[in-house]
Design a protein around this motif. Sequence first.
Motif, short mmCIF file in Angstrom:
data_model
loop_
_atom_site.label_atom_id
_atom_site.label_comp_id
_atom_site.label_asym_id
_atom_site.label_seq_id
_atom_site.Cartn_x
_atom_site.Cartn_y
_atom_site.Cartn_z
N VAL A 288 16.61 67.66 34.75
CA VAL A 288 17.74 68.56 35.03
C VAL A 288 18.67 67.96 36.09
CG1 VAL A 288 18.35 70.85 35.90
CG2 VAL A 288 16.42 70.59 34.35
N GLN A 289 18.10 67.35 37.12
CA GLN A 289 18.91 66.75 38.18
C GLN A 289 19.71 65.56 37.67
OE1 GLN A 289 16.04 65.83 41.22
NE2 GLN A 289 15.85 67.96 41.91
N LEU A 290 19.09 64.71 36.85
CA LEU A 290 19.80 63.55 36.33
C LEU A 290 20.91 63.96 35.37
CD1 LEU A 290 16.81 61.11 35.73
CD2 LEU A 290 18.52 61.00 37.53
N GLU A 291 20.65 64.97 34.55
CA GLU A 291 21.70 65.46 33.66
C GLU A 291 22.84 66.08 34.45
OE1 GLU A 291 19.75 68.08 31.00
OE2 GLU A 291 18.96 66.47 29.70
N HIS A 292 22.50 66.71 35.57
CA HIS A 292 23.55 67.29 36.40
C HIS A 292 24.40 66.19 37.05
CE1 HIS A 292 25.54 70.07 39.14
NE2 HIS A 292 25.20 69.27 40.16
N LEU A 293 23.75 65.10 37.48
CA LEU A 293 24.50 64.00 38.09
C LEU A 293 25.39 63.29 37.09
CD1 LEU A 293 21.84 62.34 40.43
CD2 LEU A 293 23.87 63.62 41.13
N SER A 294 25.01 63.29 35.83
CA SER A 294 25.80 62.61 34.80
C SER A 294 27.00 63.43 34.34
CB SER A 294 24.92 62.29 33.59
OG SER A 294 24.39 63.48 33.02
N GLY A 295 27.24 64.57 34.96
CA GLY A 295 28.39 65.40 34.59
C GLY A 295 29.71 64.73 34.92
N LYS A 296 30.76 65.21 34.28
CA LYS A 296 32.08 64.58 34.44
C LYS A 296 32.65 64.81 35.84
CE LYS A 296 34.46 68.63 32.50
NZ LYS A 296 35.42 69.09 31.46
N HIS A 297 32.24 65.86 36.52
CA HIS A 297 32.81 66.14 37.85
C HIS A 297 32.38 65.12 38.89
CE1 HIS A 297 34.44 69.80 36.29
NE2 HIS A 297 33.25 70.35 36.07
N TRP A 463 23.37 57.66 41.97
CA TRP A 463 23.39 56.78 40.81
C TRP A 463 22.36 57.24 39.79
CZ3 TRP A 463 27.32 53.91 39.91
CH2 TRP A 463 27.27 52.93 38.92
N ILE A 464 22.61 56.93 38.51
CA ILE A 464 21.72 57.35 37.42
C ILE A 464 21.03 56.10 36.87
CG2 ILE A 464 21.56 58.54 35.21
CD1 ILE A 464 24.16 59.95 35.90
N PRO A 465 19.81 55.81 37.29
CA PRO A 465 19.10 54.64 36.75
C PRO A 465 18.66 54.89 35.31
CG PRO A 465 17.71 55.85 38.29
CD PRO A 465 19.05 56.51 38.33
N LYS A 466 19.05 54.01 34.42
CA LYS A 466 18.77 54.20 32.99
C LYS A 466 17.28 54.17 32.70
CE LYS A 466 23.20 52.30 31.47
NZ LYS A 466 23.88 51.27 30.64
N ARG A 467 16.57 53.27 33.35
CA ARG A 467 15.14 53.16 33.08
C ARG A 467 14.39 54.42 33.55
NH1 ARG A 467 10.22 51.16 35.00
NH2 ARG A 467 9.07 49.98 33.41
N THR A 468 14.75 54.92 34.70
CA THR A 468 14.13 56.15 35.18
C THR A 468 14.45 57.32 34.26
OG1 THR A 468 14.28 55.35 37.47
CG2 THR A 468 13.98 57.72 37.14
N LEU A 469 15.68 57.40 33.79
CA LEU A 469 16.05 58.48 32.88
C LEU A 469 15.26 58.39 31.58
CD1 LEU A 469 17.87 60.85 32.15
CD2 LEU A 469 19.60 59.21 31.39
N ARG A 470 15.05 57.19 31.08
CA ARG A 470 14.29 57.03 29.84
C ARG A 470 12.82 57.43 30.03
NH1 ARG A 470 15.13 52.19 29.37
NH2 ARG A 470 13.12 51.30 29.96
N LEU A 471 12.23 57.03 31.15
CA LEU A 471 10.84 57.39 31.41
C LEU A 471 10.69 58.90 31.61
CD1 LEU A 471 9.76 54.54 33.86
CD2 LEU A 471 9.15 54.80 31.45
N VAL A 472 11.64 59.52 32.27
CA VAL A 472 11.58 60.97 32.48
C VAL A 472 11.68 61.69 31.14
CG1 VAL A 472 12.86 62.92 33.43
CG2 VAL A 472 12.38 60.95 34.85
N GLN A 473 12.57 61.25 30.27
CA GLN A 473 12.69 61.88 28.95
C GLN A 473 11.40 61.73 28.15
OE1 GLN A 473 16.16 59.90 27.40
NE2 GLN A 473 17.60 61.35 28.35
N GLN A 474 10.76 60.58 28.25
CA GLN A 474 9.49 60.39 27.55
C GLN A 474 8.40 61.33 28.09
OE1 GLN A 474 8.52 56.24 27.86
NE2 GLN A 474 10.18 55.57 26.51
N ARG A 475 8.35 61.48 29.40
CA ARG A 475 7.34 62.38 29.98
C ARG A 475 7.59 63.83 29.56
NH1 ARG A 475 4.74 59.96 34.44
NH2 ARG A 475 4.45 57.76 33.86
N VAL A 476 8.84 64.23 29.50
CA VAL A 476 9.16 65.61 29.10
C VAL A 476 8.77 65.83 27.65
CG1 VAL A 476 11.04 67.23 28.71
CG2 VAL A 476 10.96 65.90 30.82
#
Length: 516
Positions: A288-297, A463-476
């Motif tokens: 949720v936090q990473l998706e919030h950081l990736s917002g356009k604002h 910053w949004i690290p791509k590798r961390t985002l991918r690992l988090v999505q896999q865990r979810v």
Amino acid sequence: MASILPGLRRAARPLSRDLFICHQCRKQSIPLGRLKLPVKADLSRTIRFNSSAAAFPESNTIKNSPLTSLSKTISNAEKEKAIPKKGYFPETSSNTVAYWLLGSAASVFGIVVFGGLTRLTESGLSITEWRPVTGSLPPLSSADWDSEFAKYRASPEFKLLNAHMTLEEFKKIYYMEWTHRLWGRFVGLSFVIPAIYFVARRKVASHMSLRLLGISGLIAFQGALGWYMVKSGLKDDLFAPGSHPRVSQYRLTAHLGAAFVCYSAMLWNGLAILRQNAALSHPSRALVQLEHLSGKHLSFFRKSVAGLAILVFTTAMSGGLVAGLDAGLIYNEFPRMGTGFHPPASELFDPFYSRKEDRSDLWWRNMLENPSMVQLDHRALAMTTFTAILGLWAYTRFNKRVKSAMPNNARKGMLGVVHLLMFQVALGISTLIYLVPTPLAAAHQAGSLALLTGVLVLGNRVWIPKRTLRLVQQRVKQAAAVHPPVMRPMGAQAFKADLNALKKHGPPKPLRSTRS
């Protein structure tokens, strides 16, 4: 024919009772051994007519049939595919590695400050040889000290500046440079040896092991570059005749820049490991936090922080040129430089610094070798950095959309950068006005690295690290597969809507079975 029918009717009921298993028994998985079979029932005929005959373990024909072997092979293959194959490197790095990287970064921060003190006390040229192994020990006897002092007396710095220096005075500057070099050896050994240990103990991810290798190479390059810098101050032909003996400002800036890059790499990777492990400990919240950081604002803010890091680094490197040329000893007032806000154009673009007949190198040599122009460049970059940081802070403070979208830790990080900026500006102006005293000059150099640290910490938070985002999505996804979501009670609006539909259309009609 009529005589056969009565016999078949009498045998039909025992046949259905003896040779078939009811569907209810098969559904409840009742072992056949518990079923009461009549004595007259033939076991071979029962297996022949029974569709669940595979349940008999005594039947070697059914157990070793090709269909059974094929089903087992397919099942084992699916199980092997379901189990992920583990490589040599783990998926994530340990927090111990992160703390070690942060400790190494602190050591590099200290050696940068101490290196500034070595330069300000003019101790860097006291050791005229580079001995990476045998130079770890200082002179231990009077003969050794006389030998080192004799080598220094042959240098241009002693002949032009320190001709009246005694042995005791030489020992002071010698110990300054020796401590600086010894600290550099400590930084290298305390990084390379633990890096090998962590990789061997499988505490480092594959991509992080490559980064550790790159940082190790950078440390070795930094040591060689340090000696290359010192060497430029030991020969008369490397600086203008009659000028102050000093190291090349180009080599000094390169040495300082390599130290800044090494420090930034250690700090960034240490913070990245801690952030990744914290995110994987609570993957749903982190997603949720990473998706919030990736917002356009927040897109413009993230890119601006990266630009700030480059701007702060460039300003610090221009300060290295100022230090190499002793450009801070002229125009010691602020914000004016002489009679105006900049020196005369004839002084800024002096033909003296050009080395070509066509004057094609006039502008860039003045920018890098003319003390007046170098100080003006540093002032311009410093004021640009000051305006950019305050402008970005005002953007996050007074833009309602950005302010509401800013995470709390990012808001604190931005405010911390503003505080470091104010402290650094005050140190810079004080250093200039008071003619570069050693304590203020060393603090100003430390403040530049501290400001870069604040910007890097802020960048790590947004910053949004791509590798961390991918690992988090896999865990979810894995958690959702193991524990499917539970249906929660409907809200008040949904309940009222269903109640109105029930009043209007009545209860739903039951579905009719299509079976006859």
